[in-house]
Design an enzyme around this catalytic site. Structure first.
Site, PDB file in Angstrom:
ATOM      1  N   ALA A 185      55.460 -13.407  -7.898  1.00  0.00           N
ATOM      2  CA  ALA A 185      55.875 -12.117  -7.345  1.00  0.00           C
ATOM      3  C   ALA A 185      57.199 -12.241  -6.609  1.00  0.00           C
ATOM      4  CB  ALA A 185      54.801 -11.586  -6.406  1.00  0.00           C
ATOM      5  N   SER A 197      55.577 -21.303  -4.366  1.00  0.00           N
ATOM      6  CA  SER A 197      55.856 -22.741  -4.519  1.00  0.00           C
ATOM      7  C   SER A 197      56.310 -23.352  -3.191  1.00  0.00           C
ATOM      8  CB  SER A 197      56.880 -22.987  -5.627  1.00  0.00           C
ATOM      9  OG  SER A 197      58.040 -22.246  -5.381  1.00  0.00           O
ATOM     10  N   TYR A 216      68.440 -19.416 -13.936  1.00  0.00           N
ATOM     11  CA  TYR A 216      68.737 -19.783 -12.545  1.00  0.00           C
ATOM     12  C   TYR A 216      69.708 -20.969 -12.541  1.00  0.00           C
ATOM     13  CZ  TYR A 216      68.055 -20.890  -7.611  1.00  0.00           C
ATOM     14  OH  TYR A 216      68.265 -21.130  -6.273  1.00  0.00           O
ATOM     15  N   THR A 275      73.027 -17.056  -2.307  1.00  0.00           N
ATOM     16  CA  THR A 275      74.049 -17.604  -1.404  1.00  0.00           C
ATOM     17  C   THR A 275      73.685 -19.004  -0.932  1.00  0.00           C
ATOM     18  OG1 THR A 275      72.925 -16.494   0.414  1.00  0.00           O
ATOM     19  CG2 THR A 275      74.844 -15.373  -0.503  1.00  0.00           C
ATOM     20  N   ASP A 284      63.808 -20.730   0.624  1.00  0.00           N
ATOM     21  CA  ASP A 284      62.355 -20.525   0.567  1.00  0.00           C
ATOM     22  C   ASP A 284      61.624 -21.454   1.536  1.00  0.00           C
ATOM     23  OD1 ASP A 284      63.262 -18.985  -1.511  1.00  0.00           O
ATOM     24  OD2 ASP A 284      62.486 -20.276  -3.096  1.00  0.00           O
TER      25      ASP A 284
HETATM   26  C1  GLA Z   1      65.064 -18.522  -5.458  1.00  0.00           C
HETATM   27  C2  GLA Z   1      65.450 -19.892  -4.917  1.00  0.00           C
HETATM   28  C3  GLA Z   1      66.191 -19.768  -3.578  1.00  0.00           C
HETATM   29  C4  GLA Z   1      67.352 -18.795  -3.697  1.00  0.00           C
HETATM   30  C5  GLA Z   1      66.906 -17.485  -4.358  1.00  0.00           C
HETATM   31  C6  GLA Z   1      68.041 -16.568  -4.655  1.00  0.00           C
HETATM   32  O1  GLA Z   1      64.124 -17.907  -4.613  1.00  0.00           O
HETATM   33  O2  GLA Z   1      64.313 -20.690  -4.764  1.00  0.00           O
HETATM   34  O3  GLA Z   1      66.635 -21.041  -3.150  1.00  0.00           O
HETATM   35  O4  GLA Z   1      68.425 -19.369  -4.396  1.00  0.00           O
HETATM   36  O5  GLA Z   1      66.205 -17.714  -5.572  1.00  0.00           O
HETATM   37  O6  GLA Z   1      68.699 -16.178  -3.503  1.00  0.00           O
END
Ligand code: GLA
Length: 381
Positions: free
Chosen positions: A123, A128, A221, A34, A172
């Site tokens: 994991a 990162s 992705y 999202t 993240d």
């Molecule tokens: C990874 C990306 C995040 C997010 C998630 C999926 O962790 O780094 O920014 O998009 O995938 O929700």
């Protein structure tokens, strides 16, 4: 960890570090893909992370090493280029150095740098973002700057987008930056706006890491990112967050079947994040758990970023006593599943899940009973 880091720094550089920063990994609680669609997401910082020790140098060399790669990567201050092969891990701190001036923040000149981690890599716990955030905090401190926390988060994401080359959202770095023990971080990614939300007592997190990784994970992705942007364009908006469930139903015929599935996942997942916040406020853990599992089903059926291994773990976990809900956590296409459990879910329950997985797939997943933790911080040296 801190004394091991200081000892390592001394062994490599023959002196003590002057700055130590730490940033945590994260669990994606709910809100799958999202973030880059401008939506909302909930995550939790965990009690595992990355530590960075640093001491300025008098010359114009930046010298990086880590507990995982022994060799020093030495880069001149005026050379901010992407590295490859064994040295590519240093792209995370280098990317942050390249990003800071973009946000009007000075980067330090020469320094010695050592990173150490107790976060399992690969994991789905975002090692990162943890190295980016710990580096960002150490760098601005070395440069005598005190930017707002939000600026650090944005610079770390910028590093990931433009230097490392992953078109990720702000989840993240945002959770690693704003995390708080016994809380979740709520992010409205359009601001971005960050808030901490208390986690009801008695909640436990278990991470089951499959160690599987789709060979094309980075490409997949980016493909999901493109599909979402194409769906938004076809619906006449900039980002899918602007589409209500009713508007999606009305406009779905403008989308290809794949775009329609991706858009439905995003629109419904954003609604699930809101419902999760309400259920958390009400302390209704059964409802929260059901939303987590529903999120996984949507990733599995509509966003198609799950795998046979992750689905098996979710199916097995939700059939195990004391599990409120389970879902893939992070980008998907392999990686890990997280379960929200009560305190009665014990080591032996987790082991039974691991054994069942082993019988089916022939390998044993890693189990991690994760606690929530605080966000990025400087530590006394
Ligand atoms: C990874 C990306 C995040 C997010 C998630 C999926 O962790 O780094 O920014 O998009 O995938 O929700």
């Amino acid at each position: 960890m801190k004394s091991a880091l200081t000892a390592k720094f001394r062994a490599i550089h023959g002196r003590a570090p002057e700055i130590i920063a730490r940033a945590p990994g994260r669990i994606e609680f709910i809100g799958n893909h999202t973030d880059y669609n401008g939506g909302t997401v909930l995550g939790a910082a965990i009690d595992r992370g990355v530590w960075v020790a640093l001491a300025p140098r008098d010359d114009q060399q930046r010298r990086f090493s880590s507990d995982q790669r022994g060799a020093i990567v030495s880069v001149a201050v005026d050379r901010l280029e992407r590295l490859s092969g064994d040295e590519s891990w240093a792209n995370y701190p280098l990317g942050v150095l390249a990003a800071l001036p973009v946000f009007g923040v000075r980067a330090p000149a020469g320094f010695d740098y050592v990173a150490m981690s107790d976060l399992p890599a690969g994991a789905g716990l975002s090692s990162s973002a943890a190295i980016e955030m710990a580096s960002a905090l150490a760098f601005v401190t070395a440069a005598g700057e005190q930017p707002a926390r939000e600026t650090l988060v944005k610079a770390a994401r910028h590093a990931e987008n433009h230097f490392v080359g992953v078109p990720c959202g702000i989840l993240d770095q945002g959770v690693s930056g704003f995390g708080r023990k016994n809380h979740l971080v709520f992010i409205d990614c359009r601001g971005p706006h960050f808030e901490t939300v208390p986690l009801p007592g008695g909640v436990h997190f278990w991470i089951v890491n499959t160690h599987t990784k789709h060979a094309l994970v980075d490409g997949l992705y980016a493909e999901r990112h493109r599909e979402c942007m194409a769906a938004a364009r076809a619906l006449g908006v900039q980002l899918l967050v602007e589409v209500s469930p009713a508007a999606l139903a009305a406009g779905e015929r403008k989308l290809s079947p794949v775009q329609a599935k991706r858009a439905r996942h995003i629109v419904e997942e954003i609604a699930r994040v809101d419902r999760t916040r309400a259920a958390l406020r009400a302390g209704d853990l059964a409802a929260v758990g059901a939303l987590l599992t529903a999120s996984h089903r949507s990733s599995q059926m509509l966003f198609e970023n799950s795998t046979e291994e992750l689905d098996f773990l979710v199916d097995t976990l939700v059939a195990t006593p004391h599990v409120h809900g389970a879902r893939l956590t992070g980008g998907g296409f392999g990686g890990a599943v997280m379960a929200m459990t009560s305190g009665d879910f014990a080591e032996h329950h987790a082991n039974e899940v691991a054994v069942a997985y082993g019988r089916k797939f022939g390998t044993r997943p890693d189990l991690l009973h994760a606690q929530t933790g605080d966000g990025a911080a400087l530590l006394p040296v």
